[in-house]
Design a protein around this motif. Structure first.
Motif, short mmCIF file in Angstrom:
data_model
loop_
_atom_site.label_atom_id
_atom_site.label_comp_id
_atom_site.label_asym_id
_atom_site.label_seq_id
_atom_site.Cartn_x
_atom_site.Cartn_y
_atom_site.Cartn_z
N MET A 28 -3.02 -0.33 -5.27
CA MET A 28 -4.21 -0.98 -4.75
C MET A 28 -4.62 -2.16 -5.62
N ASN A 29 -4.20 -2.17 -6.89
CA ASN A 29 -4.54 -3.25 -7.78
C ASN A 29 -3.88 -4.56 -7.36
N PHE A 30 -2.70 -4.46 -6.71
CA PHE A 30 -2.00 -5.65 -6.23
C PHE A 30 -2.82 -6.40 -5.19
N LEU A 31 -3.58 -5.68 -4.37
CA LEU A 31 -4.39 -6.32 -3.33
C LEU A 31 -5.53 -7.14 -3.90
N ASN A 32 -5.96 -6.84 -5.11
CA ASN A 32 -7.04 -7.59 -5.75
C ASN A 32 -6.53 -8.68 -6.67
N HIS A 33 -5.23 -8.85 -6.76
CA HIS A 33 -4.66 -9.86 -7.64
C HIS A 33 -4.89 -11.25 -7.03
N PRO A 34 -5.27 -12.24 -7.85
CA PRO A 34 -5.52 -13.59 -7.32
C PRO A 34 -4.32 -14.21 -6.61
N ALA A 35 -3.11 -13.92 -7.05
CA ALA A 35 -1.93 -14.47 -6.38
C ALA A 35 -1.79 -13.91 -4.97
N PHE A 36 -2.06 -12.62 -4.80
CA PHE A 36 -2.01 -12.04 -3.47
C PHE A 36 -3.09 -12.62 -2.58
#
Length: 189
Positions: A1-9
């Motif tokens: 779920m942390n990937f969804l909050n990443h600025p690149a994503f």
């Protein structure tokens, strides 16, 4: 779920996926002359996820979303009412490419100035602007027509971001610190 909050994503992957999906749906529903509007609709949905619509839009970064939404409404009304006109395919690809490059330059200027939010918004606009031009270039058999009207929401967002950069606090004099917008406060500089 942390990937969804990443600025690149949030800046690249999310608007890319939603804009491609928007162009595909608009191509199926509205035909090739209205398909390019799907990219701006995908961008608006991506902005609903990040950073979200706030009303009243007191910060300049919050105003970008609403102005692009108004531009999308105008673009949909104009494109839906106009008859199908044969337009040179190369001109639409060039317009989408130039708008993408301008938004990338704005993203770089905002990031170097310290406003990562404006940089993310400009990257989202750049990603969504590239989708209809790349679709028209890569898949010419689909017949997707990229018109200036279909790029209107992205162009308006680009203009609002460009006008927001000189008003940012890193360009303000020390006496103007009271009007500082929290979205422009450079946290990493």
């Amino acid at each position: 779920m942390n990937f969804l909050n990443h600025p690149a994503f949030q800046s690249l992957v999310l608007p890319l996926l939603l804009s491609v999906l928007g162009v595909a749906l608009a191509l199926r529903v509205g035909g090739p002359h209205r398909a390019a509007l799907g990219a701006s609709l995908g961008l608006l949905v991506a902005w609903g996820v990040f950073p979200g619509y706030v009303w009243p839009a007191s910060a300049r970064a919050q105003q970008v979303l609403w102005i692009a939404l108004a531009g999308a409404v105008v673009a949909v009304l104009l494109v839906w009412r106009t008859p199908r006109v044969a337009a040179p395919r190369g001109r639409g690809i060039l317009m989408a490419g130039l708008l993408t490059v301008a938004c990338l330059a704005l993203a770089a200027a905002a990031a170097l100035g310290g406003s990562l939010l404006l940089a993310q918004l400009a990257m989202m606009v750049a990603t969504a602007s590239a989708v209809p031009g790349l679709w028209s270039w890569w898949r010419p058999a689909s017949g997707v027509v990229v018109s200036a009207v279909s790029l209107l929401p992205m162009a308006l967002a680009c203009l609002v971001i460009a006008t927001a950069l000189p008003a940012a606090p890193w360009n303000a004099t020390p006496g103007e610190a009271a009007t500082e917008d929290p979205y422009y406060a450079p946290k990493w500089k």
